[in-house]
Design a protein around this motif. Structure first.
Motif, short mmCIF file in Angstrom:
data_model
loop_
_atom_site.label_atom_id
_atom_site.label_comp_id
_atom_site.label_asym_id
_atom_site.label_seq_id
_atom_site.Cartn_x
_atom_site.Cartn_y
_atom_site.Cartn_z
N LEU A 1 122.85 11.92 132.38
CA LEU A 1 123.03 13.18 133.43
C LEU A 1 122.73 13.15 134.63
CD1 LEU A 1 120.07 14.38 130.50
CD2 LEU A 1 123.00 14.36 130.45
N ALA A 2 122.19 12.01 135.01
CA ALA A 2 122.37 12.16 136.56
C ALA A 2 122.91 11.77 137.53
CB ALA A 2 120.78 11.46 136.76
N HIS A 3 124.17 10.61 136.36
CA HIS A 3 125.22 10.23 137.37
C HIS A 3 125.68 11.72 137.11
CE1 HIS A 3 128.79 7.43 137.47
NE2 HIS A 3 129.12 8.55 137.09
N GLU B 1 132.41 7.44 141.90
CA GLU B 1 132.02 7.49 140.47
C GLU B 1 130.69 6.14 141.47
OE1 GLU B 1 131.94 7.42 137.24
OE2 GLU B 1 132.91 9.39 138.20
N PHE B 2 131.26 5.30 142.47
CA PHE B 2 129.75 5.35 142.88
C PHE B 2 128.96 5.46 143.58
CE2 PHE B 2 133.90 2.35 143.73
CZ PHE B 2 133.35 0.95 143.00
N THR B 3 129.45 7.19 144.24
CA THR B 3 128.23 8.03 144.74
C THR B 3 127.68 8.07 143.69
OG1 THR B 3 129.57 8.29 146.87
CG2 THR B 3 127.88 10.46 145.70
N CYS B 4 128.19 9.01 142.01
CA CYS B 4 127.34 9.60 140.92
C CYS B 4 126.06 8.38 140.33
CB CYS B 4 128.07 10.25 140.19
SG CYS B 4 129.02 11.30 141.14
N ASP B 5 127.32 7.70 140.62
CA ASP B 5 125.77 5.79 140.48
C ASP B 5 123.97 5.86 141.08
OD1 ASP B 5 126.95 5.31 138.40
OD2 ASP B 5 128.43 3.77 139.33
N ARG B 6 124.73 6.63 143.34
CA ARG B 6 123.60 6.20 143.70
C ARG B 6 122.19 7.16 142.38
NH1 ARG B 6 125.34 5.00 149.31
NH2 ARG B 6 126.62 3.26 149.51
N LYS C 1 117.18 -1.59 137.29
CA LYS C 1 117.27 -1.87 136.09
C LYS C 1 117.74 -0.84 134.98
CE LYS C 1 115.78 -6.28 136.07
NZ LYS C 1 114.46 -7.02 134.87
N VAL C 2 117.61 0.11 134.84
CA VAL C 2 118.45 0.89 133.61
C VAL C 2 119.01 1.09 133.79
CG1 VAL C 2 117.64 3.55 133.10
CG2 VAL C 2 115.55 2.37 133.58
N MET C 3 120.08 1.78 135.11
CA MET C 3 120.93 1.63 136.11
C MET C 3 122.07 0.68 135.24
SD MET C 3 121.57 4.95 137.05
CE MET C 3 123.44 4.75 137.30
N ALA C 4 121.73 -0.86 135.39
CA ALA C 4 122.56 -1.70 135.55
C ALA C 4 122.79 -1.52 133.85
CB ALA C 4 122.17 -2.76 135.98
N SER C 5 121.34 -1.33 132.92
CA SER C 5 121.51 -1.82 131.77
C SER C 5 122.41 -0.70 131.09
CB SER C 5 120.25 -1.30 130.97
OG SER C 5 120.62 -1.14 129.48
N VAL C 6 122.50 0.30 131.68
CA VAL C 6 123.47 1.58 130.93
C VAL C 6 124.75 1.16 131.41
CG1 VAL C 6 125.30 3.89 131.92
CG2 VAL C 6 122.49 3.54 131.55
N LEU C 7 125.55 0.59 132.20
CA LEU C 7 127.00 -0.17 132.38
C LEU C 7 127.11 -1.92 131.79
CD1 LEU C 7 126.48 0.23 135.61
CD2 LEU C 7 128.20 1.17 135.42
N MET C 8 126.05 -1.90 131.34
CA MET C 8 125.87 -3.66 130.72
C MET C 8 126.55 -2.96 128.88
SD MET C 8 123.32 -5.67 129.90
CE MET C 8 121.51 -4.78 129.07
#
Length: 286
Positions: A128-130, A179-184, A194-201
Motif C-alpha cells: 500500500l505504501a508503494h 518503481e524504485f522510488t515507490c519501493d523507497r 526485511k519487510v520490503m525484501a520479503s514482499v519482493l521475494m
C-alpha cells in the motif's frame, strides 16, 4: 525489538525520490503528444468508466469494510503525510496492486485478493505504501496513461496510434524507473528493509504453501549476487530482459532497497523526523 514507527510529517517527494525516476520524469514531461493523450484518454468519460467499474465490481475498503486493511492504509498515509485515497479489493488470481489517478477525480488503489492471501499485514502495508508513493510523487496520471495506451491504440487514428506506440515505449521505461522510488516509500512506512525484501521475494516465487520455508536473508544474498555479475554479456542480457518488463526484476528492486536502507540519506531522513517529532528512533530489525 523495533520501536513504533516514525511519522514523516511534512515529507516531500524530493526527499526520497530515486535519481533515475527524477531524470525519467523530466524527460517524459518534455515528450510531444503527452498533453494530447492526457486530454484524450483521461477525460470525463474515462473517469466515469473507472469509477463505475470499481464501485460495481470491487469491494470498497472502509472503517466498516475490511477494517484491518483500512487501518494499514490510514497509518501508511499518516506516515507519508498524504491524503488518503480510496482502496478497493478485487477478486483476481494474479497477485497485483495498482494505482489510478485521473484529473478531477479522487485517486484510488486496487488490490487483488490473491495478493492479500500471499502477504502478511506488514508486507501488505508495504505494498500500500508503494502505491501511495506513486501519489506522493504525482506519478498517477502517467501511470493511468500507461495502463490505457494498449487498449486505446486500436481506437486511435494512424497518426495517433504512431504517437501512442512511441509514448507507450517511453512510458513503460519511465514506469520501471518510478518503481524504485515507490519501493523507497514502502521502506519509509515499514521502516524495516526485511519487510520490503520479503514482499519482493514472495512476488518472485512465493505462495501461501511455501511461506514458512522462504528465507528473506537468502533472497537478499541472491539479490547481491545478481548485482555482482558484471561482465559485458551479462549486462547486455540484464538490459534486454528488463526492457521487456513493466516492472524491474524483483532482485534488482531488492538490491536497490537493500542499498538505500543502509544509505546516509535514509538514515538521516528517519533521524531528522524522529528529532522533529520527539519520537524514539525506530532502528532496523536486522
Amino acid at each position: 525489538m523495533p520501536m513504533s514507527k516514525i511519522p514523516l510529517l511534512g515529507l516531500q517527494a524530493a526527499q526520497f525520490r530515486h535519481p533515475i525516476d527524477l531524470e525519467a520524469t523530466q524527460t517524459l514531461q518534455q515528450l510531444p503528444g503527452l498533453d494530447w493523450l492526457v486530454r484524450s484518454l483521461l477525460g470525463s468519460v474515462a473517469e466515469q468508466v473507472f469509477y463505475l467499474e470499481n464501485i460495481g465490481s470491487s469491494v470498497l475498503v472502509s472503517e466498516r469494510q475490511l477494517p484491518e486493511l483500512h487501518q494499514l492504509l490510514t497509518e501508511a498515509c499518516h506516515i507519508l503525510d498524504l491524503e488518503q485515497p480510496q482502496l478497493y479489493v478485487r477478486q483476481n488470481p494474479t497477485p497485483n496492486a495498482y494505482t489510478l489517478a485521473m484529473r478531477g477525480q479522487q485517486p484510488f488503489i486496487v488490490v487483488h485478493t490473491s495478493l492479500l492471501e500471499l502477504l502478511d499485514p506488514p508486507e501488505m502495508q508495504a505494498v500500500l505504501a508503494h502505491e501511495l508513493g506513486h501519489l506522493k510523487c504525482e506519478h498517477g496520471v502517467y501511470l493511468t496513461i500507461a495502463n490505457l495506451l494498449v487498449l486505446a491504440a486500436g481506437q486511435l487514428s494512424p497518426f495517433g496510434s504512431l504517437i501512442a506506440q512511441n509514448l507507450q515505449r517511453q512510458l513503460m521505461a519511465w514506469v520501471r524507473c518510478a518503481e524504485f522510488t515507490c519501493d523507497r516509500a514502502g521502506l519509509l512506512v515499514t521502516q524495516n528493509a526485511k519487510v520490503m525484501a520479503s514482499v519482493l521475494m514472495k512476488l518472485a516465487g512465493g505462495s501461501s504453501s511455501l511461506a514458512s520455508q522462504l528465507n528473506v536473508d537468502a533472497f537478499i544474498d541472491q539479490a547481491r549476487a545478481y548485482d555482482r555479475i558484471d561482465h559485458d554479456l551479462a549486462n547486455l542480457l540484464k538490459s534486454v530482459r528488463t526492457a521487456e518488463l513493466t516492472h524491474p526484476l524483483p532482485v534488482l528492486r531488492a538490491r536497490e532497497i537493500d542499498r538505500w536502507s543502509d544509505s546516509p540519506m535514509y538514515q538521516s531522513l528517519l533521524q531528522t523526523y524522529a528529532a522533529d517529532t520527539d519520537h524514539p528512533l525506530a532502528w532496523k530489525d536486522w
